[in-house]
Design a protein around this motif. Structure first.
Motif, PDB file in Angstrom:
ATOM      1  N   UNK A 100       0.850  -1.190   0.000  1.00 42.05           N
ATOM      2  CA  UNK A 100       0.000   0.000   0.000  1.00 42.05           C
ATOM      3  C   UNK A 100       0.889   1.245   0.000  1.00 42.05           C
ATOM      4  N   UNK A 101       0.492   2.312  -0.705  1.00 42.72           N
ATOM      5  CA  UNK A 101       1.286   3.538  -0.719  1.00 42.72           C
ATOM      6  C   UNK A 101       1.000   4.448   0.470  1.00 42.72           C
ATOM      7  N   UNK A 102       0.066   4.077   1.334  1.00 43.44           N
ATOM      8  CA  UNK A 102      -0.376   4.958   2.413  1.00 43.44           C
ATOM      9  C   UNK A 102       0.469   4.748   3.677  1.00 43.44           C
ATOM     10  N   UNK A 103       0.988   5.840   4.210  1.00 39.66           N
ATOM     11  CA  UNK A 103       1.970   5.775   5.299  1.00 39.66           C
ATOM     12  C   UNK A 103       1.401   5.207   6.596  1.00 39.66           C
ATOM     13  N   UNK A 104       0.200   5.617   6.993  1.00 39.99           N
ATOM     14  CA  UNK A 104      -0.364   5.141   8.257  1.00 39.99           C
ATOM     15  C   UNK A 104      -0.675   3.647   8.185  1.00 39.99           C
ATOM     16  N   UNK A 105      -1.233   3.206   7.077  1.00 33.87           N
ATOM     17  CA  UNK A 105      -1.543   1.791   6.901  1.00 33.87           C
ATOM     18  C   UNK A 105      -0.260   0.961   6.928  1.00 33.87           C
ATOM     19  N   UNK A 106       0.774   1.470   6.269  1.00 37.01           N
ATOM     20  CA  UNK A 106       2.074   0.797   6.265  1.00 37.01           C
ATOM     21  C   UNK A 106       2.651   0.741   7.668  1.00 37.01           C
TER      22      UNK A 106
END
Length: 286
Positions: free
Chosen positions: A162-168
């Motif tokens: 995923x490109x999303x920082x919080x999810x990562x």
């Protein structure tokens, strides 16, 4: 007044409860998602017409066992679970749902007691590498071969992209917590090697991608359960001093914003490995 020993016991009890809750949420989410992805309870590589006696190793909360037993009353489906709390949860599910052909055993999948001459047409494992260390995992695969007379089906989660920082960040936190307890993610190549080392033959590996982006069938499941997963991961992260309460609260707010975005993107790799018992093996008794 609470003694240091009493505080330690209380802390362990809370830690166990939180960990078990995480596994129940994770297993339920994954079970529903995989059932949609595979269009059934078993991958297409399995010849389910030859499966009458089935064993699920590390069955957890027992959702897969109960659903498979419900799908065909002619099947005999057993689940073995070493965690007593998860075993009791599975047992309660069997009682509530009145699944007479579903059975649960509380014990180690590395040392299974079966009735003499009783073998399983299918040995099933799902995300076993997330719950046990490598030596125990190899012992389970060998034990599965000892009591199996047909096939083994082993499913593992690959990387979440995923490109999303919080999810990562939350995904990395989950992996860190698993590694702190000696757990790891098996790659497809490692799964194939482990099955060969345990003595299984005709091993096949299949990798597939599940799209969890906004607008896909898997998105709503992912967004809902990842939100709850973060809430339950937070106290474990504090216990290991991986983040402060304030940091975790901010991370959770960031995660919520990302999950609700119509541009949310995520892909999850799924590894499925199938193996067979050697044709010339004697299965006259255990």
């Amino acid at each position: 007044m609470q003694t240091p020993q009493g505080e330690g016991n209380q802390h362990r009890a809370v830690h166990t409860l939180v960990t078990n809750t995480i596994w129940i949420i994770l297993q339920t989410y994954v079970h529903v998602l995989l059932q949609y992805h595979m269009q059934g309870l078993l991958p297409g590589l399995i010849d389910d017409q030859k499966c009458q006696n089935i064993l699920d190793m590390l069955c957890g909360a027992g959702r897969w066992v109960l659903d498979l037993a419900h799908s065909d009353p002619g099947l005999q489906v057993e689940g073995i679970e070493s965690n007593k709390g998860l075993y009791q949860y599975a047992l309660a599910g069997r009682t509530v749902q009145r699944r007479e052909n579903a059975h649960f055993i509380n014990g180690s999948p590395a040392h299974i007691r079966t009735r003499r001459g009783h073998f399983y047409d299918l040995v099933h494992l799902r995300f076993a590498s997330l719950r046990c260390q490598e030596e125990e995992l190899l012992a389970m695969l060998r034990e599965g071969l000892r009591i199996g007379k047909g096939q083994i089906c082993w499913i593992e989660a690959g990387e979440l992209e995923t490109p999303h920082s919080a999810c990562t960040r939350w995904y990395s936190l989950l992996r860190t917590l698993l590694q702190r307890e000696g757990r790891h993610l098996c790659t497809g190549a490692q799964m194939v090697r482990h099955l060969h080392e345990a003595g299984w033959r005709d091993v096949q590996h299949q990798a597939s991608i599940i799209d969890l982006s906004a607008g896909t069938p898997g998105y709503h499941l992912f967004a809902r359960d990842w939100h709850w997963m973060a809430l339950y991961l937070a106290p474990l992260a504090q216990h290991w001093n991986l983040a402060t309460r304030e940091e975790l609260a901010q991370w959770h707010r960031d995660l919520t914003i990302e999950l609700l975005s119509p541009q949310f993107q995520a892909r999850w790799t799924l590894h499925t490995v199938i193996g067979k018992v050697p044709l010339k093996r004697d299965i006259s008794g255990t």
